[in-house]
Design a protein around this motif. Sequence first.
Motif, PDB file in Angstrom:
ATOM      1  N   ALA A   7      62.588 -54.690  -9.623  1.00 50.38           N
ATOM      2  CA  ALA A   7      63.391 -55.658 -10.357  1.00 50.38           C
ATOM      3  C   ALA A   7      62.547 -56.576 -11.248  1.00 50.38           C
ATOM      4  O   ALA A   7      63.012 -57.032 -12.301  1.00 50.38           O
ATOM      5  N   PHE A  18      65.983 -59.637  -7.046  1.00 52.04           N
ATOM      6  CA  PHE A  18      66.865 -59.746  -5.881  1.00 52.04           C
ATOM      7  C   PHE A  18      66.434 -60.873  -4.957  1.00 52.04           C
ATOM      8  O   PHE A  18      67.247 -61.656  -4.474  1.00 52.04           O
ATOM      9  N   ARG A  19      65.094 -60.949  -4.715  1.00 47.93           N
ATOM     10  CA  ARG A  19      64.576 -61.903  -3.739  1.00 47.93           C
ATOM     11  C   ARG A  19      63.964 -63.095  -4.458  1.00 47.93           C
ATOM     12  O   ARG A  19      63.587 -62.987  -5.614  1.00 47.93           O
ATOM     13  N   HIS A 102      67.150 -45.467  -6.679  1.00 49.17           N
ATOM     14  CA  HIS A 102      68.318 -46.130  -6.068  1.00 49.17           C
ATOM     15  C   HIS A 102      69.595 -45.896  -6.868  1.00 49.17           C
ATOM     16  O   HIS A 102      70.513 -46.718  -6.813  1.00 49.17           O
ATOM     17  N   THR A 171      57.589 -55.095  -8.081  1.00 48.75           N
ATOM     18  CA  THR A 171      58.366 -54.854  -6.853  1.00 48.75           C
ATOM     19  C   THR A 171      57.754 -55.643  -5.704  1.00 48.75           C
ATOM     20  O   THR A 171      56.524 -55.725  -5.593  1.00 48.75           O
ATOM     21  N   SER A 172      58.613 -56.208  -4.846  1.00 46.03           N
ATOM     22  CA  SER A 172      58.126 -56.954  -3.682  1.00 46.03           C
ATOM     23  C   SER A 172      57.705 -55.997  -2.574  1.00 46.03           C
ATOM     24  O   SER A 172      57.182 -56.434  -1.556  1.00 46.03           O
ATOM     25  N   ASN A 196      52.065 -57.846 -10.928  1.00 47.04           N
ATOM     26  CA  ASN A 196      53.092 -58.706 -10.332  1.00 47.04           C
ATOM     27  C   ASN A 196      52.690 -60.159 -10.581  1.00 47.04           C
ATOM     28  O   ASN A 196      51.496 -60.460 -10.717  1.00 47.04           O
ATOM     29  N   GLN A 214      52.902 -61.764 -15.831  1.00 45.87           N
ATOM     30  CA  GLN A 214      54.205 -61.230 -16.246  1.00 45.87           C
ATOM     31  C   GLN A 214      54.041 -59.790 -16.713  1.00 45.87           C
ATOM     32  O   GLN A 214      53.120 -59.485 -17.479  1.00 45.87           O
ATOM     33  N   ALA A 215      54.980 -58.951 -16.314  1.00 49.00           N
ATOM     34  CA  ALA A 215      54.881 -57.527 -16.639  1.00 49.00           C
ATOM     35  C   ALA A 215      54.750 -57.285 -18.146  1.00 49.00           C
ATOM     36  O   ALA A 215      53.954 -56.443 -18.580  1.00 49.00           O
TER      37      ALA A 215
HETATM   38  P1  OAD Z   1      62.545 -57.892  -5.517  1.00 49.33           P
HETATM   39  O1  OAD Z   1      63.504 -58.896  -6.047  1.00 49.33           O
HETATM   40  O2  OAD Z   1      62.442 -57.745  -4.047  1.00 49.33           O
HETATM   41  O3  OAD Z   1      61.062 -58.201  -6.049  1.00 49.33           O
HETATM   42  C1  OAD Z   1      60.801 -58.468  -7.390  1.00 49.33           C
HETATM   43  C2  OAD Z   1      59.291 -58.568  -7.565  1.00 49.33           C
HETATM   44  O4  OAD Z   1      59.018 -58.761  -8.944  1.00 49.33           O
HETATM   45  C3  OAD Z   1      58.631 -59.732  -6.812  1.00 49.33           C
HETATM   46  O5  OAD Z   1      57.480 -59.251  -6.131  1.00 49.33           O
HETATM   47  C4  OAD Z   1      58.262 -60.727  -7.927  1.00 49.33           C
HETATM   48  O6  OAD Z   1      57.063 -61.446  -7.620  1.00 49.33           O
HETATM   49  C5  OAD Z   1      58.034 -59.786  -9.086  1.00 49.33           C
HETATM   50  N1  OAD Z   1      58.270 -60.378 -10.436  1.00 49.33           N
HETATM   51  C6  OAD Z   1      59.198 -61.284 -10.806  1.00 49.33           C
HETATM   52  N2  OAD Z   1      59.145 -61.531 -12.133  1.00 49.33           N
HETATM   53  C7  OAD Z   1      58.144 -60.740 -12.614  1.00 49.33           C
HETATM   54  C8  OAD Z   1      57.592 -60.518 -13.921  1.00 49.33           C
HETATM   55  N3  OAD Z   1      58.053 -61.157 -15.007  1.00 49.33           N
HETATM   56  N4  OAD Z   1      56.562 -59.637 -14.035  1.00 49.33           N
HETATM   57  C9  OAD Z   1      56.074 -58.992 -12.941  1.00 49.33           C
HETATM   58  N5  OAD Z   1      56.557 -59.147 -11.692  1.00 49.33           N
HETATM   59  C10 OAD Z   1      57.578 -60.007 -11.526  1.00 49.33           C
HETATM   60  O7  OAD Z   1      62.909 -56.494  -6.231  1.00 49.33           O
HETATM   61  P2  OAD Z   1      62.552 -55.005  -5.773  1.00 49.33           P
HETATM   62  O8  OAD Z   1      61.222 -54.926  -5.139  1.00 49.33           O
HETATM   63  O9  OAD Z   1      62.848 -54.124  -6.935  1.00 49.33           O
HETATM   64  O10 OAD Z   1      67.751 -52.134  -3.569  1.00 49.33           O
HETATM   65  O11 OAD Z   1      63.668 -54.746  -4.690  1.00 49.33           O
HETATM   66  C11 OAD Z   1      63.750 -53.490  -4.100  1.00 49.33           C
HETATM   67  C12 OAD Z   1      65.175 -53.177  -3.770  1.00 49.33           C
HETATM   68  O12 OAD Z   1      65.750 -54.247  -3.019  1.00 49.33           O
HETATM   69  C13 OAD Z   1      66.109 -53.083  -4.967  1.00 49.33           C
HETATM   70  O13 OAD Z   1      66.041 -51.824  -5.616  1.00 49.33           O
HETATM   71  C14 OAD Z   1      67.443 -53.294  -4.341  1.00 49.33           C
HETATM   72  C15 OAD Z   1      67.103 -54.475  -3.469  1.00 49.33           C
HETATM   73  O14 OAD Z   1      67.873 -54.637  -2.340  1.00 49.33           O
HETATM   74  C16 OAD Z   1      69.012 -51.760  -3.396  1.00 49.33           C
HETATM   75  O15 OAD Z   1      69.931 -52.352  -3.906  1.00 49.33           O
HETATM   76  C17 OAD Z   1      69.154 -50.538  -2.525  1.00 49.33           C
END
Ligand code: OAD
Length: 227
Positions: A7, A18-19, A102, A171-172, A196, A214-215
């Motif tokens: 995300a 998401f988080r 997903h 991704t977290s 990240n 930032q990405a």
């Molecule tokens: P998360 O919301 O868990 O993590 C987002 C990550 O992106 C975090 O580690 C942030 O530090 C990082 N981040 C935020 N802004 C950023 C930027 N501008 N540049 C670089 N990094 C940045 O999202 P995911 O890891 O994708 O699943 O979550 C995994 C899954 O959990 C999702 O696919 C979804 C969710 O529940 C389902 O819905 C099945």
Amino acid sequence: MVALTGAGISVESGIPAFRGAQGLWDRFDPMEYATIEAFSADPEKVWRMFSTLLSLLLAAVPNRAHLGLAKLEQAERLRSVITQNVDGLHQAAGSRNVIEYHGNIRELVCLSCWKRFPLAGWSPGDSVPRCECNEILKPDLVLFGEPIPWGAQAAAEAEAKACGALLVIGTSAQVFPACDLPAIARAHGAVVIEINTEETPLTRTTTDLFLKGQASEIMSELVEAMR
Ligand code: OAD
């Protein structure tokens, strides 16, 4: 190279992660709104979360990080993108080999008769979409408790095992089984490069090179450096 995205890569396109603060799971408890059991029990309630998510996703356009990955693929430096995102922004940026781990939001599926419909006919504010059999449709994305689409899981594992470097972006690394892909890649000889804004559980265990920021910034610099 192969990329694994989450995300965070779409945050600069205006889609909150998401988080964390202002994340979707701050507004909607995932155990209440994002499980297949919750959808089966009360699909109209889960559609309140889908509507919020879809309104954000449908308004978003790719940013420099998505565009950078597409450029690296065109230059034959990157083989594929494995994404946990359902927003379609990698394809919108021009990436061709995208593995949607997903699922996606392009289609709606009926869990009763398995008919599929394009999301294109639905707009935020419309009532919940129904199948011809009258069941409420579900976006073709993976809810907690649902399996990863088999083809995507197999393709992602094969890419992780075969790559020379895995770029892990935004991704977290907290959601299984996607969070295992970097360790699989590393066990098969790949260098793991993590981009990240914050450290994650991977940073001190699996990551070889952590690029903090930032990405869009880091990807622009990476594309420029590789040019
Ligand atoms: P998360 O919301 O868990 O993590 C987002 C990550 O992106 C975090 O580690 C942030 O530090 C990082 N981040 C935020 N802004 C950023 C930027 N501008 N540049 C670089 N990094 C940045 O999202 P995911 O890891 O994708 O699943 O979550 C995994 C899954 O959990 C999702 O696919 C979804 C969710 O529940 C389902 O819905 C099945």
